[in-house]
Scaffold this active site. Structure first.
Site, PDB file in Angstrom:
ATOM      1  N   SER A   1      35.158  62.325  23.909  1.00 20.52           N
ATOM      2  CA  SER A   1      35.275  62.060  25.339  1.00 20.52           C
ATOM      3  C   SER A   1      33.887  62.106  25.994  1.00 20.52           C
ATOM      4  CB  SER A   1      36.245  63.069  25.953  1.00 20.52           C
ATOM      5  OG  SER A   1      36.631  62.670  27.230  1.00 20.52           O
TER       6      SER A   1
ATOM      7  N   ASP B   1      45.168  54.969  25.318  1.00 21.75           N
ATOM      8  CA  ASP B   1      44.475  56.156  25.817  1.00 21.75           C
ATOM      9  C   ASP B   1      44.432  56.072  27.340  1.00 21.75           C
ATOM     10  OD1 ASP B   1      42.699  58.118  26.597  1.00 21.75           O
ATOM     11  OD2 ASP B   1      41.238  57.697  25.009  1.00 21.75           O
TER      12      ASP B   1
ATOM     13  N   HIS C   1      44.453  60.783  24.280  1.00 16.34           N
ATOM     14  CA  HIS C   1      43.005  60.844  24.381  1.00 16.34           C
ATOM     15  C   HIS C   1      42.382  61.703  23.284  1.00 16.34           C
ATOM     16  CE1 HIS C   1      39.202  60.413  26.354  1.00 16.34           C
ATOM     17  NE2 HIS C   1      39.084  61.697  26.643  1.00 16.34           N
TER      18      HIS C   1
END
Lengths: 275, 463
Positions: free
Chosen positions: A103, A225, A253
């Site tokens: 991320s 996602d 995610h």
């Protein structure tokens, strides 16, 4: 020499650095994103530990890092988090390490590789997004008010965090009897620090930084996602010269948790091809 | 359990018979001892009661007072109860198999779900009491509390997620009130801190206007000063100054305004600038103090809030030929100056009969004269020093005699050294020093009558 070692130990404590795996192997650094801490990698480590030396850490303000080292000024930009990465690399004197960032950490890795090119030799970007908010033709998936909503959600959920729990969460890895109390603690964060990290993460725009990447890069995205949509994965791949994009058959995610086998396979395949 | 609690009817030949509507029986439990059989008289009411409780598992599920849903590990909703559908205003057909759990959430909730909820659920297998917001069909948001558990298969593989959803509208409204209150308090605190910083800056500027930043070099002399404020806002009621009055003479003063803090500082300011102006007009010490007396009396006596001060005012007249300095000094109610001689003695320079400045319309002040030879130092101080409380119980005043003895020990030393020694003494007083204290030393260097080469002739500090 002695001084340097002490500094290294201080950083190791500050960022709750853990080193496992094969001490003789090449080093892989696993960096968590916004939300939880290095525990997020628990299904990844077993796939790497035989051949690689695995370094994990918590960003200051997350997990069991030293919260007293937090400074709103430093961590109000991704550069502050990138300095955490560089300092951890320096403390362990890493050279050409492979940085795996999930991320927002994927972008932090890009910045760190730019700050200390000799430390980071390759990047794996798991579900990255260089900008979360839509901007003209660019589609990040969110609007500014959406991010305000997230900040509200943060304020409504303390996940077991409280002033009383803070010292327990922070400083007692050696007291397993606290295990039950520590429920949810992987994601329990001082609300003020979480707010800073959330704002820094979701208001960041690192699109221009992608062009600076000079190291072999693997981009991993998920089929569905909610945070980093497919367009963003394609954008990242397009912006980093010579990078590879793999779309994992995973929803959500966190492919390293929801589809660990596929994620591990993609990472180990990339690592094997590096040298 | 929904036992009726009836006694066994002795007339019943089949004590094992269970009533048809016994939900335990319906549920197939075998904990029944088989002894409670309905009495005829109670049968009707019991049947009604049992009918009320005739909750099929399905009805318990569908009409539960909480939302309930099951989803595959990828979040696809496989089962959802009527309660939750009604809350959200959705049709079952539109949801089951078509929507994911995150589709029911607001965007903020979705972000929170992806960054916290889902990872924790994966790692822990369960998560409880998470506050999220769900989207209702009409666009409204519904605050809920969500708990989930993962159901695992025989091999430990995760199969599905079971989730309960509680209506948290009232609770959230209350929490929002609390959050609003906390934010308001934080904002007020920030504002207060900013105000405080601003105020302190303003006070520091004002305080600087009450004292000289540095003492001017006086030819043939060395000067040193020290200043301590007892007030937390660092505004003191003590004052001192040294300044040239003409080509060859310098004036100096040191005093103490009654009171502390801002009110005292206002008087200090008036006093300092009055004395400076008066000295330029007529530097004769008695004349300068008389002018100050008139100004203070005129300014403060009428308002019913009399303000006064004690002060020593003097004029230095260096004689370059001899290296000596003639000092003419007058005092208005102030403790007498000390003269530290080169020969190692120290004595008070009496200025008897001087009145507090500003109390009476016409005050009488008395002048005295002394000559400072090389090695001599004139020491001025305020009563913060002599009235510092000493001893273990802090019940003894330091006193004039102790000060004279201390000065004797340091007689013959340079003004800077004397002030340094006294500063050390003030430090030793600790919390026994509870009043503003000003110290000013004016001396003629012993070995060399030319101006002292020390680049920093004044020490000034606050604590």
């Amino acid at each position: 020499m002695r001084f340097g070692k002490l500094v290294g130990m201080d950083i190791a404590r500050r960022n709750n650095v853990t080193v496992t795996g094969n001490p003789q192997g090449p080093t892989v650094v696993l960096a968590h994103g916004f939300g939880c801490d290095q525990n997020m990698w628990r299904l990844t480590v077993p796939a790497l530990s035989e051949r690689y030396r695995v370094v994990m850490f918590d960003y200051v303000g997350s997990g069991r890092s030293d919260l007293s080292a937090f400074s709103e000024a430093r961590y109000s930009s991704l550069d502050g988090y990138a300095r955490d990465v560089v300092e951890v690399c320096e403390a362990l004197d890493l050279r050409d390490a492979v940085f795996v960032g999930h991320s927002v950490s994927a972008m932090i890795g890009v910045l760190a590789a730019d700050l200390a090119p000799e430390r980071i030799g390759a990047l794996v970007m798991v579900a990255p997004s260089p900008r979360y908010i839509d901007d003209a033709d660019y589609r990040g998936g969110f609007s500014a008010p959406d991010i305000d909503e997230l900040l509200t959600s943060l304020e409504s959920n303390y996940l077991g965090w409280s002033a009383a729990m803070a010292p327990v969460i922070m400083g007692n890895p050696e007291r397993p009897e606290l295990g039950d109390e520590l429920k949810n603690s992987f994601c329990a964060t001082d609300p003020d620090m979480a707010r800073v990290f959330a704002r820094t993460t979701f208001l960041s725009d690192s699109r221009d930084d992608l062009k600076s990447v000079r190291v072999p890069t693997l981009v991993l995205e998920c089929t569905q996602d909610a945070i980093a949509p497919r367009e963003v994965g394609a954008f990242v791949q397009r912006s980093i010269p010579g990078s590879t994009l793999i779309t994992l058959d995973a929803i959500g995610h966190c492919p390293h948790l929801s589809a660990p086998e596929a994620t591990n396979e993609a990472i180990t395949g990339f690592l094997a091809g590096l040298r | 359990m929904c036992r009726t609690g009836r006694q066994t009817d002795p007339a019943d030949p089949h004590p094992d018979t269970r009533t048809d509507t016994d939900p335990d029986t319906a549920a197939g439990t075998d904990t029944d001892t088989g002894t409670d059989v309905e009495a005829d008289s109670g049968k009707a009411s019991n049947a009604a009661f049992a009918a009320l409780l005739e909750d099929s598992a399905e009805d318990l599920y569908e009409s539960a007072p909480c939302g309930y849903l099951s989803m595959l590990m990828d979040g696809t909703i496989a089962k959802i109860n009527t309660t939750l559908l009604d809350w959200l205003g959705l049709d079952r057909e539109a949801v089951v198999g078509r929507m994911r759990f995150t589709d029911l959430l607001t965007v903020g909730g979705k972000l929170y779900h992806e960054t916290h909820f889902a990872p924790l659920l994966r790692m822990q297998g369960r998560i409880g009491g998470i506050a999220l917001e769900m989207k209702q069909a009409d666009g409204a948001r519904m605050p809920v509390l969500v708990s989930s558990v993962v159901k695992y298969g025989g091999g430990g593989e995760p199969l599905l997620i079971r989730t309960t959803v509680f209506d948290a509208r009232d609770r959230r409204a209350y929490e929002e009130e609390l959050l609003r209150g906390r934010k308001a308090a934080e904002e007020a605190r920030r504002q207060a801190e900013a105000d405080r910083a601003r105020l302190q800056e303003a006070l520091a500027v004002l305080q600087q206007s009450l004292l000289p930043a540095t003492l001017p070099p006086v030819p043939g002399m060395e000067t040193a000063a020290h200043y301590f404020t007892a007030s937390p806002d660092r505004l003191g009621g003590d004052f001192y100054d040294v300044f040239p009055v003409d080509g060859k003479r310098f004036a100096f003063f040191l005093g103490d305004v009654c009171g502390k803090g801002p009110q005292a500082a206002a008087v200090t300011s008036l006093t300092r600038y009055t004395l400076r102006a008066a000295a330029l007009h007529d530097s004769e010490p008695v004349a300068a103090l008389s002018t100050l007396n008139k100004v203070l009396h005129e300014r403060y006596s009428a308002g019913g809030d009399p303000r006064y001060c004690t002060a020593v005012f003097g004029v230095l007249e260096p004689d370059p030929a001899t290296g000596q300095v003639t000092v003419r000094i007058a005092s208005g109610g102030h403790p007498p100056a000390l003269v530290l001689r080169a020969d190692g003695t120290a004595d008070f320079l009496p200025t008897p009969g001087g009145l507090l400045v500003g109390v009476l319309p016409d005050a009488r002040f008395v002048a005295a004269t002394t000559v400072l030879a090389p090695g001599d130092t004139l020491l001025l101080y305020t009563d913060g020093l002599t009235e510092a409380r000493t001893g273990e119980d802090r019940d003894t005043l330091y006193g004039d005699e102790a000060l004279r003895a201390f000065a004797t020990e340091h007689a013959g030393r340079r003004p800077q050294a004397v002030i340094q020694a006294l500063t050390g003494l003030l430090d030793e007083f600790g919390d026994g020093l509870d009043d503003d204290t000003a110290l000013l030393a004016l001396g003629v260097p012993a070995s060399d009558p030319v101006p002292d080469p020390d680049p920093d002739p004044a020490t000034k500090s606050t604590r």
